[in-house]
Scaffold this motif. Structure first.
Motif, PDB file in Angstrom:
ATOM      1  N   MET A 158       3.802   1.692  -1.220  1.00  0.00           N
ATOM      2  CA  MET A 158       4.369   1.925  -2.554  1.00  0.00           C
ATOM      3  C   MET A 158       3.305   2.422  -3.530  1.00  0.00           C
ATOM      4  SD  MET A 158       7.336  -0.871  -3.174  1.00  0.00           S
ATOM      5  CE  MET A 158       6.827  -2.338  -2.356  1.00  0.00           C
ATOM      6  N   ARG A 159       2.106   1.812  -3.457  1.00  0.00           N
ATOM      7  CA  ARG A 159       1.035   2.234  -4.365  1.00  0.00           C
ATOM      8  C   ARG A 159       0.643   3.682  -4.092  1.00  0.00           C
ATOM      9  NH1 ARG A 159      -3.701  -1.954  -4.152  1.00  0.00           N
ATOM     10  NH2 ARG A 159      -4.356  -0.865  -6.043  1.00  0.00           N
ATOM     11  N   SER A 160       0.665   4.064  -2.816  1.00  0.00           N
ATOM     12  CA  SER A 160       0.271   5.436  -2.473  1.00  0.00           C
ATOM     13  C   SER A 160       1.257   6.458  -3.027  1.00  0.00           C
ATOM     14  CB  SER A 160       0.148   5.594  -0.954  1.00  0.00           C
ATOM     15  OG  SER A 160       1.430   5.770  -0.380  1.00  0.00           O
ATOM     16  N   ARG A 161       2.430   5.986  -3.445  1.00  0.00           N
ATOM     17  CA  ARG A 161       3.402   6.884  -4.074  1.00  0.00           C
ATOM     18  C   ARG A 161       3.342   6.774  -5.595  1.00  0.00           C
ATOM     19  NH1 ARG A 161       2.630   8.779   0.253  1.00  0.00           N
ATOM     20  NH2 ARG A 161       4.151   8.821   1.951  1.00  0.00           N
ATOM     21  N   GLY A 162       2.329   6.048  -6.077  1.00  0.00           N
ATOM     22  CA  GLY A 162       2.104   5.997  -7.519  1.00  0.00           C
ATOM     23  C   GLY A 162       2.711   4.793  -8.221  1.00  0.00           C
ATOM     24  N   ILE A 163       3.306   3.884  -7.460  1.00  0.00           N
ATOM     25  CA  ILE A 163       3.878   2.691  -8.082  1.00  0.00           C
ATOM     26  C   ILE A 163       2.734   1.685  -8.306  1.00  0.00           C
ATOM     27  CG2 ILE A 163       5.543   0.814  -7.789  1.00  0.00           C
ATOM     28  CD1 ILE A 163       7.166   2.713  -5.968  1.00  0.00           C
ATOM     29  N   PRO A 164       2.499   1.274  -9.549  1.00  0.00           N
ATOM     30  CA  PRO A 164       1.375   0.359  -9.806  1.00  0.00           C
ATOM     31  C   PRO A 164       1.537  -0.953  -9.032  1.00  0.00           C
ATOM     32  CG  PRO A 164       2.328   1.158 -11.868  1.00  0.00           C
ATOM     33  CD  PRO A 164       3.250   1.585 -10.775  1.00  0.00           C
TER      34      PRO A 164
ATOM     35  N   SER B  81      -2.568   8.829  -6.502  1.00  0.00           N
ATOM     36  CA  SER B  81      -1.247   9.450  -6.528  1.00  0.00           C
ATOM     37  C   SER B  81      -0.994  10.129  -7.877  1.00  0.00           C
ATOM     38  CB  SER B  81      -0.188   8.391  -6.248  1.00  0.00           C
ATOM     39  OG  SER B  81       1.099   8.909  -6.458  1.00  0.00           O
ATOM     40  N   TRP B  82      -1.368   9.441  -8.962  1.00  0.00           N
ATOM     41  CA  TRP B  82      -1.158  10.027 -10.295  1.00  0.00           C
ATOM     42  C   TRP B  82      -1.985  11.308 -10.456  1.00  0.00           C
ATOM     43  CZ3 TRP B  82      -2.437   4.671 -12.857  1.00  0.00           C
ATOM     44  CH2 TRP B  82      -1.416   3.763 -12.538  1.00  0.00           C
TER      45      TRP B  82
ATOM     46  N   PHE C 224      -1.254  13.185  -2.268  1.00  0.00           N
ATOM     47  CA  PHE C 224      -0.137  12.613  -1.512  1.00  0.00           C
ATOM     48  C   PHE C 224      -0.518  12.551  -0.044  1.00  0.00           C
ATOM     49  CE2 PHE C 224       3.603  12.915   1.153  1.00  0.00           C
ATOM     50  CZ  PHE C 224       4.530  12.085   0.536  1.00  0.00           C
ATOM     51  N   LEU C 225      -0.348  11.387   0.556  1.00  0.00           N
ATOM     52  CA  LEU C 225      -0.602  11.271   1.994  1.00  0.00           C
ATOM     53  C   LEU C 225       0.721  11.081   2.721  1.00  0.00           C
ATOM     54  CD1 LEU C 225      -2.767  10.826   4.349  1.00  0.00           C
ATOM     55  CD2 LEU C 225      -2.290   8.402   4.017  1.00  0.00           C
TER      56      LEU C 225
ATOM     57  N   ALA D 117      -6.351   7.953   0.932  1.00  0.00           N
ATOM     58  CA  ALA D 117      -5.278   7.418   0.098  1.00  0.00           C
ATOM     59  C   ALA D 117      -5.664   6.077  -0.516  1.00  0.00           C
ATOM     60  CB  ALA D 117      -3.999   7.270   0.922  1.00  0.00           C
TER      61      ALA D 117
ATOM     62  N   SER E 274      -7.948   3.732  -7.543  1.00  0.00           N
ATOM     63  CA  SER E 274      -7.007   2.901  -6.786  1.00  0.00           C
ATOM     64  C   SER E 274      -5.982   3.818  -6.117  1.00  0.00           C
ATOM     65  CB  SER E 274      -6.305   1.928  -7.736  1.00  0.00           C
ATOM     66  OG  SER E 274      -5.436   2.647  -8.590  1.00  0.00           O
ATOM     67  N   PRO E 275      -5.240   3.301  -5.132  1.00  0.00           N
ATOM     68  CA  PRO E 275      -4.239   4.152  -4.474  1.00  0.00           C
ATOM     69  C   PRO E 275      -3.262   4.797  -5.463  1.00  0.00           C
ATOM     70  CG  PRO E 275      -4.465   2.081  -3.298  1.00  0.00           C
ATOM     71  CD  PRO E 275      -5.303   1.962  -4.541  1.00  0.00           C
ATOM     72  N   GLU E 276      -2.798   3.994  -6.458  1.00  0.00           N
ATOM     73  CA  GLU E 276      -1.832   4.565  -7.395  1.00  0.00           C
ATOM     74  C   GLU E 276      -2.478   5.618  -8.291  1.00  0.00           C
ATOM     75  OE1 GLU E 276      -2.600   1.372  -6.855  1.00  0.00           O
ATOM     76  OE2 GLU E 276      -2.093   0.074  -8.561  1.00  0.00           O
TER      77      GLU E 276
ATOM     78  N   PHE F 250       0.826  -1.207   0.000  1.00  0.00           N
ATOM     79  CA  PHE F 250       0.000   0.000   0.000  1.00  0.00           C
ATOM     80  C   PHE F 250       0.865   1.263   0.000  1.00  0.00           C
ATOM     81  CE2 PHE F 250      -2.141   3.382   2.441  1.00  0.00           C
ATOM     82  CZ  PHE F 250      -3.088   3.712   1.481  1.00  0.00           C
TER      83      PHE F 250
ATOM     84  N   GLN G 164       5.002   8.288 -12.397  1.00  0.00           N
ATOM     85  CA  GLN G 164       4.251   9.553 -12.463  1.00  0.00           C
ATOM     86  C   GLN G 164       4.496  10.242 -13.805  1.00  0.00           C
ATOM     87  OE1 GLN G 164       2.282  10.742 -10.000  1.00  0.00           O
ATOM     88  NE2 GLN G 164       2.970   9.776  -8.111  1.00  0.00           N
TER      89      GLN G 164
ATOM     90  N   LEU H  46       7.675  14.085  -5.671  1.00  0.00           N
ATOM     91  CA  LEU H  46       6.457  13.785  -6.437  1.00  0.00           C
ATOM     92  C   LEU H  46       5.638  15.029  -6.773  1.00  0.00           C
ATOM     93  CD1 LEU H  46       5.377  10.534  -4.538  1.00  0.00           C
ATOM     94  CD2 LEU H  46       6.629  10.717  -6.679  1.00  0.00           C
TER      95      LEU H  46
END
Lengths: 234, 204
Positions: A187-193, B31-32, B36-37, B3, B26-28, A185, B61, B117
């Motif tokens: 990693m995903r929250s930083r945009g990593i799929p 982010s895109w 940002f949390l 998030a 989704s979380p990603e 989670f 990103q 980011l």
């Protein structure tokens, strides 16, 4: 020291390291050649006084791979370092059966075997460290860690110690687990799929074994193969 | 929840971000979209180095924005520049994400990631908890340097202390899940002197 690469071996391999000799082998099973069909490899390894051996095994592809290792430490101050990774999925089966015997005092051995299992894949690890009555001041460590990447994957582990000497340092450990959801989670929250995040975690899991390969070129090559294989792993 | 952690289930209400239903992402994807949390308890990821972690994040990103991945040189330069924001030593880049970091270092790493980011909306959840004064100043300086007309920060805190360093444009007081008061930065001082009770009474 040059690292010797052995690709898709089969049958029986005998290695006797003479006193003071040192060697490093990298064994790759990539699903081609002998590893393309059901394949059994038996290693008979002995180390004389002061000999030192490192072997890294990468079982990345095949149908049924059975690796049987018999290692005998026969001279004082011999040192043996074994490490391996199995990446199994589909209907693949990968087994490592290790018997490592400390026949004399003052030898050292380490074993680190890691498996990532997906699909309906199966891995089995059976490892026995045997320390004979005379083999005092033995140091022997064994670890087997398994990462399940699907609900249908299976990992069996059987770490064993048989110790007949009383002045030794020996340990063994085994784990079977899944990828850590908090890490995923984060990693995903930083945009990593998700798929990429899983891959990063699995590579991190494998790295401990890969970093044992002394040659930087071979290590990089093997890391690329592991990464490629992990991308396919369902 | 904002998030996208799957351990929470939204039973009612909605979250609209930039005209989009945030909860459907989704979380990603969040982010895109620029969310940002900052974690209150950042996660340790043994074996994944800070540099590889950030490279994967930044390049993804960029891919989402139709940009080419950064070259190794350009990436390292960017990383060094942003690490300086939070006075992070370059030795941290090779270490596992948050592994063996102190509480303050973990929070600085959060701000560093935020700097890399460049989110449009950053939510910092009690980033000041467990920080000493120096770490607090570093974190706050990082936030202040990142503030631009086209981004926003939601800073969640229990204390005035952080607001000495990060001067807010607007303060919302949240009580039992609802905003009970909205005012300018002077509200923080008032709360510092009078506590929260009068606000709670006013709202009830």
């Amino acid at each position: 020291m040059e690292v010797q690469l052995i690709t898709n071996p089969e049958g029986r391999l005998q290695m006797a390291l003479e006193a003071g000799a040192s060697a490093e082998y990298l064994v790759l099973q990539d699903g081609t050649g002998a590893a393309a069909r059901e394949c059994e490899v038996a290693y008979a390894i002995s180390l004389a006084e002061g000999a030192s051996l490192k072997m890294v095994f990468l079982s990345l592809g095949g149908t049924v791979l059975r690796n049987r290792l018999r290692v005998s430490l026969q001279g004082r101050h011999a040192a043996c370092d074994l490490a391996g990774i199995c990446l199994a999925d589909g209907r693949q089966e990968m087994d490592y059966d290790v018997l490592l015997t400390h026949e004399v005092p003052q030898c050292a051995s380490t074993q680190l075997f890691k498996n990532i299992v997906g699909g309906h894949g199966v891995t089995r690890f059976h490892g026995l460290i045997k320390v004979v009555p005379d083999a005092q001041q033995t140091e022997a460590y064994q670890a087997n860690h398994n990462l399940l990447a699907s609900d249908t994957a299976k990992a069996y582990t059987q770490p064993q110690l048989e110790i007949y000497a009383d002045d030794v340092k020996c340990s063994h450990g085994a784990t079977i687990g899944r990828l850590n959801p908090d890490e995923l989670f984060y990693m995903r929250s930083r945009g990593i799929p998700q798929a990429e995040a899983r891959l990063l975690q699995q590579l991190a899991f494998s790295y401990e074994v890969l970093e044992k390969i002394s040659s930087p070129e071979l290590r990089e090559k093997m890391q690329a193969l592991v990464e490629q294989r992990l991308r396919e792993l369902a | 929840m904002l998030a996208g952690r799957d351990t929470f289930t939204v039973t009612e209400g909605s979250v609209t971000y930039d005209g989009r239903d945030l909860l459907a992402l989704s979380p990603e994807e969040r982010s895109w979209a620029g969310v940002f949390l900052g974690f209150q308890y950042p996660v340790e990821i043994p074996g994944v180095s800070n540099v590889n972690f950030m490279k994967a994040a930044v390049n993804e990103q960029r891919r989402q924005r139709g940009l080419e991945p950064l070259s190794a040189g350009a990436f390292l330069k960017l990383m060094r520049e942003k690490m300086a924001y939070v006075e992070m030593d370059s030795s941290f880049s090779g270490r596992g994400v948050n592994v063996g970091f102190s509480g303050g270092e973990k929070k600085r790493n959060e701000i560093f990631q935020m700097a890399m980011l460049e989110p449009r909306l950053a939510i910092l959840d009690e980033t000041d908890s467990g920080l000493d004064v120096d770490a607090l100043r570093i974190v706050a300086t990082g936030v202040n340097q990142l503030k631009r007309p086209d981004n926003a920060f939601i800073v969640i805190t229990h204390y005035q202390r952080l607001l000495d360093y990060i001067v807010p444009d607007v303060i919302h007081v949240l009580y039992k899940g609802r905003i009970i008061k909205t005012a300018g930065k002077e509200l923080a001082l008032e709360i510092e002197q009078k506590g929260y009770d009068w606000l709670i009474q006013e709202s009830e």
